[in-house]
Write an enzyme that holds these catalytic residues in place. Sequence first.
Site, PDB file in Angstrom:
ATOM      1  N   HIS A  95      -0.917  -0.790  -4.631  1.00  0.00           N
ATOM      2  CA  HIS A  95      -2.333  -0.484  -4.101  1.00  0.00           C
ATOM      3  C   HIS A  95      -2.238   1.087  -3.735  1.00  0.00           C
ATOM      4  O   HIS A  95      -1.503   1.697  -2.895  1.00  0.00           O
ATOM      5  CB  HIS A  95      -2.536  -1.131  -2.683  1.00  0.00           C
ATOM      6  CG  HIS A  95      -3.777  -1.076  -2.102  1.00  0.00           C
ATOM      7  ND1 HIS A  95      -4.933  -1.649  -2.574  1.00  0.00           N
ATOM      8  CD2 HIS A  95      -4.128  -0.382  -0.892  1.00  0.00           C
ATOM      9  CE1 HIS A  95      -5.883  -1.534  -1.864  1.00  0.00           C
ATOM     10  NE2 HIS A  95      -5.584  -0.555  -0.977  1.00  0.00           N
TER      11      HIS A  95
ATOM     12  N   HIS B  22      -7.937   1.942  -4.789  1.00  0.00           N
ATOM     13  CA  HIS B  22      -8.968   1.421  -3.638  1.00  0.00           C
ATOM     14  C   HIS B  22      -9.357   2.824  -3.390  1.00  0.00           C
ATOM     15  O   HIS B  22      -9.297   3.733  -2.764  1.00  0.00           O
ATOM     16  CB  HIS B  22      -8.285   0.819  -2.612  1.00  0.00           C
ATOM     17  CG  HIS B  22      -9.332   0.805  -1.246  1.00  0.00           C
ATOM     18  ND1 HIS B  22      -8.688   0.556  -0.276  1.00  0.00           N
ATOM     19  CD2 HIS B  22     -10.564   0.787  -1.140  1.00  0.00           C
ATOM     20  CE1 HIS B  22      -9.725   0.315   1.014  1.00  0.00           C
ATOM     21  NE2 HIS B  22     -10.759   0.779   0.139  1.00  0.00           N
TER      22      HIS B  22
ATOM     23  N   MET C 231     -11.851   5.159  -1.262  1.00  0.00           N
ATOM     24  CA  MET C 231     -12.735   5.396  -0.147  1.00  0.00           C
ATOM     25  C   MET C 231     -13.364   6.674  -0.363  1.00  0.00           C
ATOM     26  O   MET C 231     -12.907   7.592   0.461  1.00  0.00           O
ATOM     27  CB  MET C 231     -11.689   5.169   0.912  1.00  0.00           C
ATOM     28  CG  MET C 231     -11.430   3.856   1.288  1.00  0.00           C
ATOM     29  SD  MET C 231      -9.923   3.738   2.113  1.00  0.00           S
ATOM     30  CE  MET C 231      -8.719   3.770   1.048  1.00  0.00           C
TER      31      MET C 231
ATOM     32  N   MET D  63      -8.789   8.753  -0.937  1.00  0.00           N
ATOM     33  CA  MET D  63      -9.629   9.214   0.161  1.00  0.00           C
ATOM     34  C   MET D  63     -10.153  10.583  -0.339  1.00  0.00           C
ATOM     35  O   MET D  63      -9.553  11.526  -0.529  1.00  0.00           O
ATOM     36  CB  MET D  63      -9.176   8.940   1.569  1.00  0.00           C
ATOM     37  CG  MET D  63      -8.454   7.552   1.667  1.00  0.00           C
ATOM     38  SD  MET D  63      -7.861   7.694   3.535  1.00  0.00           S
ATOM     39  CE  MET D  63      -6.688   6.158   3.459  1.00  0.00           C
TER      40      MET D  63
ATOM     41  N   MET E 202     -12.417  -5.515   3.880  1.00  0.00           N
ATOM     42  CA  MET E 202     -11.359  -4.534   4.712  1.00  0.00           C
ATOM     43  C   MET E 202     -11.330  -5.299   6.057  1.00  0.00           C
ATOM     44  O   MET E 202     -12.379  -5.685   6.679  1.00  0.00           O
ATOM     45  CB  MET E 202     -12.168  -3.173   4.862  1.00  0.00           C
ATOM     46  CG  MET E 202     -12.157  -2.290   3.892  1.00  0.00           C
ATOM     47  SD  MET E 202     -10.516  -2.052   3.113  1.00  0.00           S
ATOM     48  CE  MET E 202      -9.597  -1.124   4.608  1.00  0.00           C
TER      49      MET E 202
ATOM     50  N   ASP F 139      -7.143  -6.158   3.476  1.00  0.00           N
ATOM     51  CA  ASP F 139      -6.508  -4.675   3.406  1.00  0.00           C
ATOM     52  C   ASP F 139      -6.823  -4.261   4.903  1.00  0.00           C
ATOM     53  O   ASP F 139      -7.867  -3.923   5.355  1.00  0.00           O
ATOM     54  CB  ASP F 139      -6.910  -3.766   2.585  1.00  0.00           C
ATOM     55  CG  ASP F 139      -6.485  -2.533   2.301  1.00  0.00           C
ATOM     56  OD1 ASP F 139      -5.421  -2.285   3.003  1.00  0.00           O
ATOM     57  OD2 ASP F 139      -7.034  -1.352   1.847  1.00  0.00           O
TER      58      ASP F 139
ATOM     59  N   SER G  40       0.899  -1.215   0.020  1.00  0.00           N
ATOM     60  CA  SER G  40      -0.123  -0.050   0.037  1.00  0.00           C
ATOM     61  C   SER G  40       0.832   1.260  -0.177  1.00  0.00           C
ATOM     62  O   SER G  40       1.691   1.516   1.058  1.00  0.00           O
ATOM     63  CB  SER G  40      -0.927   0.092   1.284  1.00  0.00           C
ATOM     64  OG  SER G  40      -1.364   1.204   1.440  1.00  0.00           O
TER      65      SER G  40
ATOM     66  N   ASP H  98      -4.387   4.178  -2.268  1.00  0.00           N
ATOM     67  CA  ASP H  98      -5.538   4.536  -1.558  1.00  0.00           C
ATOM     68  C   ASP H  98      -6.066   5.952  -1.850  1.00  0.00           C
ATOM     69  O   ASP H  98      -5.138   6.803  -1.834  1.00  0.00           O
ATOM     70  CB  ASP H  98      -5.456   4.507  -0.011  1.00  0.00           C
ATOM     71  CG  ASP H  98      -5.058   2.952   0.277  1.00  0.00           C
ATOM     72  OD1 ASP H  98      -6.151   2.162   0.527  1.00  0.00           O
ATOM     73  OD2 ASP H  98      -3.864   2.542   0.874  1.00  0.00           O
TER      74      ASP H  98
HETATM   75  C1  DX5 Z   1      -6.600   1.869   5.137  1.00  0.00           C
HETATM   76  C2  DX5 Z   1      -6.213   1.654   3.489  1.00  0.00           C
HETATM   77  C3  DX5 Z   1      -5.042   0.729   3.693  1.00  0.00           C
HETATM   78  C4  DX5 Z   1      -3.615   0.862   4.347  1.00  0.00           C
HETATM   79  C5  DX5 Z   1      -2.888  -0.661   5.108  1.00  0.00           C
HETATM   80  O1  DX5 Z   1      -7.986   2.386   5.022  1.00  0.00           O
HETATM   81  O2  DX5 Z   1      -7.102   0.942   2.925  1.00  0.00           O
HETATM   82  O3  DX5 Z   1      -4.606   0.223   2.353  1.00  0.00           O
HETATM   83  O4  DX5 Z   1      -2.805   1.593   3.667  1.00  0.00           O
HETATM   84  O5  DX5 Z   1      -2.215   0.187   5.840  1.00  0.00           O
HETATM   85  P1  DX5 Z   1      -1.653  -0.956   6.966  1.00  0.00           P
HETATM   86  O6  DX5 Z   1      -0.997  -2.252   6.135  1.00  0.00           O
HETATM   87  O7  DX5 Z   1      -0.462  -0.120   7.627  1.00  0.00           O
HETATM   88  O8  DX5 Z   1      -2.760  -1.437   7.715  1.00  0.00           O
HETATM   89 ZN    ZN Z   2      -6.514   0.086   0.698  1.00  0.00          ZN
END
Ligand code: DX5
Ligand code: ZN
Length: 221
Positions: A34, A67, A69, A38, A138, A172, A9, A36
């Site tokens: 990956h 991903h 969010m 947001m 998740m 994740d 990630s 993220d």
């Molecule tokens: C959290 C993200 C993850 C995050 C995971 O909402 O979707 O992808 O980066 O990080 P770790 O592995 O540190 O929990």
């Molecule tokens: Zn993620």
Amino acid sequence: MVIAKIAPSLLSSDFARLAEECERMLSLGADYLHMDVMDGHFVPNLTLGAPIIKCLRPHTKGFLDCHLMVSNPEQWVDDFASAGADLFCFHIEATKDASALIDDIHARGMKAGMAIKPDTPVDVVYEFAEKLDQVLVMTVEPGFGGQSFMPTCMDKVRELRKRYPNLDIEVDGGLDPENIEVAAKAGANVIVAGSSIFKAKSPEAVISLFRKTVNDAQPPA
Ligand code: DX5
Ligand code: ZN
């Protein structure tokens, strides 16, 4: 029968050197990168959007597993496709018409993923599973890296794997060398990890341990 895909990630990477971090992870054995995304509304945090992917794309051939969010994910399909995303994963909790959204993602040449938060029951996925490329269960509340893995989410993974032996099931949040076996035995094969890979003394060893644990957990063909 599925195979392990390990997805560092990038939320835990050095954003000032994002392209180098992508190449470094690929050279250490990562299958996916990956990303993220947001919006500060669906989750209480803000990250990056399609413009960053567009600027990163010429610097990496890595598979970009995005991903989202965000609320109203429909509004970003065109931008992410044009920017060069490979997989567009949205949250079912954020959309009213998941079926149309999956069709739209496919029409724009991306793979489609559906994510569920820890409190969302797994059966919401079933009516869409046949046309999804990946389901993301998740294992923390979405929004931040560095949280603890929630083993209670493994029942959902087990149920999905029982129904769909060939589906890519991604987990994740909080995955690390201590809990990877639990996730692998439950049936997860796409492993996202931020902190445990980027903060490791040897990210390569963590990636390869994740891969071996997942592949060893597969039933014989
Ligand atoms: C959290 C993200 C993850 C995050 C995971 O909402 O979707 O992808 O980066 O990080 P770790 O592995 O540190 O929990
Ligand atoms: Zn993620």
